[in-house]
Every structure is written in structure tokens, then in C-alpha cells.
Design a protein around this motif. Structure first.
Motif, PDB file in Angstrom:
ATOM      1  N   ILE A 117       0.826  -1.183  -0.008  1.00  0.00           N
ATOM      2  CA  ILE A 117       0.030   0.142  -0.127  1.00  0.00           C
ATOM      3  C   ILE A 117       0.807   1.287  -0.137  1.00  0.00           C
ATOM      4  CG2 ILE A 117      -0.316   0.073   2.407  1.00  0.00           C
ATOM      5  CD1 ILE A 117      -3.209   0.992   1.974  1.00  0.00           C
ATOM      6  N   SER A 119       3.870   1.497  -1.439  1.00  0.00           N
ATOM      7  CA  SER A 119       4.937   1.789  -2.313  1.00  0.00           C
ATOM      8  C   SER A 119       4.761   2.723  -3.251  1.00  0.00           C
ATOM      9  CB  SER A 119       5.055   0.332  -3.268  1.00  0.00           C
ATOM     10  OG  SER A 119       3.814  -0.174  -3.518  1.00  0.00           O
ATOM     11  N   GLY A 122       5.672   5.078  -9.172  1.00  0.00           N
ATOM     12  CA  GLY A 122       6.735   4.961 -10.173  1.00  0.00           C
ATOM     13  C   GLY A 122       7.334   3.482 -10.558  1.00  0.00           C
TER      14      GLY A 122
ATOM     15  N   SER B 139      -0.780  10.546 -12.937  1.00  0.00           N
ATOM     16  CA  SER B 139      -0.063  10.488 -11.507  1.00  0.00           C
ATOM     17  C   SER B 139       1.447  10.698 -11.381  1.00  0.00           C
ATOM     18  CB  SER B 139      -0.385   8.824 -10.885  1.00  0.00           C
ATOM     19  OG  SER B 139       0.179   7.916 -12.061  1.00  0.00           O
ATOM     20  N   ASN B 140       1.914  11.115 -10.363  1.00  0.00           N
ATOM     21  CA  ASN B 140       3.347  11.110 -10.214  1.00  0.00           C
ATOM     22  C   ASN B 140       3.992   9.858  -9.549  1.00  0.00           C
ATOM     23  OD1 ASN B 140       5.352  12.207  -8.252  1.00  0.00           O
ATOM     24  ND2 ASN B 140       4.835  14.134  -9.138  1.00  0.00           N
ATOM     25  N   ARG B 141       5.322  10.010  -9.797  1.00  0.00           N
ATOM     26  CA  ARG B 141       5.925   8.671  -9.463  1.00  0.00           C
ATOM     27  C   ARG B 141       6.064   8.793  -7.892  1.00  0.00           C
ATOM     28  NH1 ARG B 141       9.016   6.102 -13.337  1.00  0.00           N
ATOM     29  NH2 ARG B 141       9.953   4.920 -11.720  1.00  0.00           N
ATOM     30  N   GLY B 142       5.879   9.745  -7.347  1.00  0.00           N
ATOM     31  CA  GLY B 142       5.894   9.705  -5.687  1.00  0.00           C
ATOM     32  C   GLY B 142       4.688   9.417  -5.026  1.00  0.00           C
ATOM     33  N   THR B 143       3.379   9.356  -5.842  1.00  0.00           N
ATOM     34  CA  THR B 143       2.298   8.948  -5.314  1.00  0.00           C
ATOM     35  C   THR B 143       2.171   7.640  -4.683  1.00  0.00           C
ATOM     36  OG1 THR B 143       1.206  10.160  -7.258  1.00  0.00           O
ATOM     37  CG2 THR B 143      -0.122   8.783  -5.994  1.00  0.00           C
ATOM     38  N   SER B 144       1.685   7.442  -3.363  1.00  0.00           N
ATOM     39  CA  SER B 144       1.596   6.080  -3.017  1.00  0.00           C
ATOM     40  C   SER B 144       0.488   5.291  -3.681  1.00  0.00           C
ATOM     41  CB  SER B 144       1.011   6.534  -1.369  1.00  0.00           C
ATOM     42  OG  SER B 144      -0.050   6.061  -1.069  1.00  0.00           O
ATOM     43  N   TYR B 145       0.981   4.024  -3.622  1.00  0.00           N
ATOM     44  CA  TYR B 145       0.133   3.159  -4.422  1.00  0.00           C
ATOM     45  C   TYR B 145      -1.152   2.983  -4.015  1.00  0.00           C
ATOM     46  CZ  TYR B 145      -0.984  -1.501  -6.533  1.00  0.00           C
ATOM     47  OH  TYR B 145      -1.490  -2.416  -7.102  1.00  0.00           O
ATOM     48  N   GLY B 146      -1.497   3.263  -2.587  1.00  0.00           N
ATOM     49  CA  GLY B 146      -3.017   3.220  -2.097  1.00  0.00           C
ATOM     50  C   GLY B 146      -3.822   4.371  -2.489  1.00  0.00           C
ATOM     51  N   THR B 147      -3.374   5.303  -2.709  1.00  0.00           N
ATOM     52  CA  THR B 147      -4.103   6.500  -3.198  1.00  0.00           C
ATOM     53  C   THR B 147      -4.491   6.001  -4.489  1.00  0.00           C
ATOM     54  OG1 THR B 147      -2.684   7.936  -2.028  1.00  0.00           O
ATOM     55  CG2 THR B 147      -4.201   8.907  -3.384  1.00  0.00           C
ATOM     56  N   TYR B 148      -3.564   5.656  -5.378  1.00  0.00           N
ATOM     57  CA  TYR B 148      -3.624   5.147  -6.543  1.00  0.00           C
ATOM     58  C   TYR B 148      -4.559   4.408  -6.909  1.00  0.00           C
ATOM     59  CZ  TYR B 148      -2.177   3.690 -11.412  1.00  0.00           C
ATOM     60  OH  TYR B 148      -2.218   3.051 -12.640  1.00  0.00           O
ATOM     61  N   ILE B 149      -4.704   3.409  -6.135  1.00  0.00           N
ATOM     62  CA  ILE B 149      -5.562   2.479  -6.207  1.00  0.00           C
ATOM     63  C   ILE B 149      -7.100   2.636  -5.830  1.00  0.00           C
ATOM     64  CG2 ILE B 149      -6.644   0.159  -5.015  1.00  0.00           C
ATOM     65  CD1 ILE B 149      -4.396  -0.440  -7.232  1.00  0.00           C
ATOM     66  N   ALA B 150      -6.963   3.703  -4.856  1.00  0.00           N
ATOM     67  CA  ALA B 150      -8.343   4.252  -4.353  1.00  0.00           C
ATOM     68  C   ALA B 150      -8.817   5.101  -5.693  1.00  0.00           C
ATOM     69  CB  ALA B 150      -8.221   4.919  -3.306  1.00  0.00           C
ATOM     70  N   PRO B 211       3.364   9.050 -15.602  1.00  0.00           N
ATOM     71  CA  PRO B 211       3.588   9.634 -14.412  1.00  0.00           C
ATOM     72  C   PRO B 211       4.550  10.788 -14.639  1.00  0.00           C
ATOM     73  CG  PRO B 211       4.478   7.652 -14.144  1.00  0.00           C
ATOM     74  CD  PRO B 211       3.879   7.432 -15.496  1.00  0.00           C
TER      75      PRO B 211
END
Lengths: 153, 213
Positions: A117, A119, A122, B139-150, B211
């Protein structure tokens, strides 16, 4: 009252004859409902939550890519099979997966990305780019079913 | 011949053996059910081919920055739980004519038509038709995966909601239910046609930009 023998005191031993049956029943339940663990996880993966989830069908056609931190420190690491690997090796991993399936199953192969969650997007994008390069287009972001607001802290 | 007594086999250790097996299976197996959001990646494009031009009003830009903040259409910061409504409003707007589609029965090209099943505001400044509406996720490379999935989840959810609503209206059954029925009965042609119909009426067009660094 000598005709009647005095009853032995204390409870009779509980028969354990049915114990094996019970245990076997449990055994069969677990044998049927579980699957063999295939890889040892080297990275720590806490899956994010989502609501629009679909079940992954036909597990034999799914290959897994794990993304997470090793021992909870450092940057994101990618795990393919049993080893920590580099993004460049994703394509060889996909080729190896294709090798082990018959020709007509190849378009159905799905890559499941199990990423932690926390990671970075990028890392996931790099993996997706590699997958696009080798035309492995079906992907699945592995998630747990749950409230999405828990993803954002 | 003398009758031989067969001694009874002691079954007392049977439980131990079974327990041993049980514990072995408990340790080596997992009971996870794999669930997730299924997506299809776009094919690699020839770099010489220019991407098709889209009208700005037909593109709904969602940007997630490295601080996990969500920006809609480049102007409005919103919370993730508002995103679904915003996306639905955009897709379902139906302010103009759609792309010409093939008639499912005859295979002929139908002329561009209005979205008759949309219940949106018909705002001319927003999307023309669900089959023209494109959601672009940056998205940005630094975005957290959790937010991205949300965010992904909410965008897919917006389409699912609209599809369910339309299927309920046309066939008295939710889209999810139709798909589930089709899985149980894969050769049912009428069911297949229904699912395809809903899919063409609300096609899922989510595009992902590279991204930002």
C-alpha cells in the motif's frame, strides 16, 4: 449386599475412537479448500483496499509480481518467483511463464501485481511499461475488499 | 485347522498420524482468495502515429500529486470519496452527439446520435456522449500506491454504477448480476447480447498518462 459389587468410583475414560475421524475430516477440509504456498515472500506486502474487486479465475494462468519493502526499510523491491529482482527481469519472467503454458493459453495469461500500500506509483509504472513491451497486457492490481478511505492516511 | 484369533490392530495412534498430516497441510498451504481490480494495459503504439485529437471538454483529467492530493480538471482539489460522483457527472452528461457506432444486429454503421439513456445535466461544456468521454488519470512517481488504487477504484466504480443503473432500467437486473449469470451460463446468447449492449452504451475509457517525475 454382597450380591452387588460396589460400583467403581470415578468417571469412565472417554472413548477417543472417533478422534481420528474428526481429525481426518478437518484434514480433508484443509486439503480441499487451500492451495499450496508457491513462493516465499521476501518483501513485506500489505495490500490496499478496494470495493470494485473481481475474483481472479483460473489461478494456473496467473503469474505474480510482488512489490514492497524488504524488512520494512529501503526502497521498493520487486520480487519475481523466489528472488528479489530488477525491473529489467520482468520480461524474462513473463517469457518463462509463457514457456510453461501452451500456445492457446498465452493470450489469457494474467499478471497480478501484488504491491504494498505504501509503495510508489513509479515502481508500478516501470513494471507496467515492461509488461507493455512484451505485450502482457492483462493485469490485475491485487487488493483486499474494504473501504478505500483506509488507503489514505 | 485351529481357529486363529486375529489380534485387533491398535488404532490409537491413528489420531496422531492424522494430526501430523493436518498440521503439515496447515503450514504449507494458504487459503487466500485472490481478488483485485482487473485492467487492460494499452498496446504499444507506433511513435510515428499521432494520438487522435480530443476535444478538451470530452476529457476528464484527474491528477494525483506526490502528496496524494487529487486534482480534478486542473482546478479543483477534491477528496477521494467525491471523485465517483464527479466522474459519473462527467460520463453521464450527454451534452451532444456521440461517435457513430455499429448496429449490433445488422452490423451497419449508425449515424452519430444523442445519448438517450443518459440522465446527466446535458451541459454543452462537459462531455458529449459516454463513448466520447475519456477519463485521463495522471499520477506522479511519488504518489503512494494506496491512493492510486483508491482513485482507480472510484473511476471503475463510476462506470460500474452507471452500467448497473442502465441494466436495472433496461433489463430489471444489475449489470453485475448479468455478468455473473453469463459466467454461470456462458453460451446464453441473449445474455451475451445484453452485456455487450450495456458495455457499448457505457464503454470504460480510462487512459493513463505517463507519470510525472
Amino acid at each position: 449386599m454382597s450380591k452387588f459389587k460396589k460400583k467403581k468410583k470415578g468417571l469412565p475414560a472417554i472413548s477417543t475412537a472417533s478422534l481420528p475421524d474428526i481429525v481426518f475430516m478437518l484434514l480433508f477440509f484443509f486439503m480441499v479448500s487451500t492451495t499450496m504456498r508457491e513462493t516465499d515472500l521476501k518483501v513485506k506486502v500489505t495490500l490496499p483496499f478496494a470495493t470494485e474487486v473481481k475474483k481472479l479465475e483460473r489461478k494456473s494462468l496467473v503469474s505474480y509480481i510482488y512489490v514492497g519493502k524488504m524488512n520494512g526499510v529501503g526502497g521498493d523491491k520487486i520480487q519475481l518467483n523466489d528472488r528479489i529482482s530488477d525491473v529489467k527481469n520482468v520480461k524474462y519472467f513473463i517469457f518463462a511463464e509463457r514457456e510453461s503454458h501452451s500456445e492457446d493459453e498465452i493470450p489469457l495469461l494474467t499478471t497480478s501485481i501484488k504491491a504494498d500500500i505504501n509503495s510508489n506509483v513509479g515502481t508500478i509504472t516501470d513494471i507496467k511499461e515492461e509488461l507493455r513491451n512484451v505485450n502482457a497486457l492483462k493485469i490485475n492490481y491485487s487488493t483486499r475488499k474494504g473501504d478505500i478511505t483506509k488507503n489514505i492516511k | 485347522m485351529a481357529k486363529r484369533d486375529v489380534p485387533e490392530i491398535n488404532a490409537g495412534s491413528m489420531a496422531d498420524i492424522a494430526f501430523l498430516l493436518l498440521i503439515f497441510f496447515l503450514v504449507t498451504t494458504t487459503m487466500n482468495v485472490d481478488t483485485g481490480i482487473s485492467r487492460k494495459l494499452p498496446e504499444k503504439q507506433d511513435p510515428n502515429i499521432k494520438p487522435p485529437k480530443l476535444k478538451e471538454k470530452n476529457v476528464f483529467v484527474v491528477t494525483v500529486n506526490r502528496n496524494n492530493e487529487i486534482l480534478v480538471e486542473g482546478e479543483k482539489f477534491i477528496q477521494v470519496d467525491q471523485l465517483r460522483e464527479e466522474a459519473k457527472k462527467f460520463i453521464d452528461n450527454g451534452g451532444g452527439l456521440g461517435n457513430p457506432i455499429k448496429d449490433p444486429r445488422t452490423g451497419e454503421m449508425l449515424p452519430a446520435a444523442e445519448c438517450t439513456w443518459c440522465e446527466g445535466a446535458k451541459d454543452p461544456a462537459s462531455s458529449d456522449h459516454p463513448n466520447k468521454a475519456v477519463i485521463s488519470l495522471e499520477s506522479n512517481r511519488g504518489t503512494s500506491y494506496g491512493t492510486y488504487i483508491a482513485v482507480q477504484n472510484e473511476l471503475v466504480g463510476a462506470y460500474t454504477d452507471l452500467r448497473n443503473r442502465l441494466a436495472n432500467k433496461l433489463y430489471g437486473k444489475s449489470y453485475d448480476q448479468l455478468v455473473k449469470d453469463l459466467n454461470n451460463d456462458p453460451n446464453n446468447e441473449s445474455l451475451k447480447a445484453k452485456v455487450k449492449d450495456i458495455k457499448t452504451k457505457y464503454p470504460q475509457i480510462i487512459s493513463e498518462a505517463e507519470p510525472l517525475k
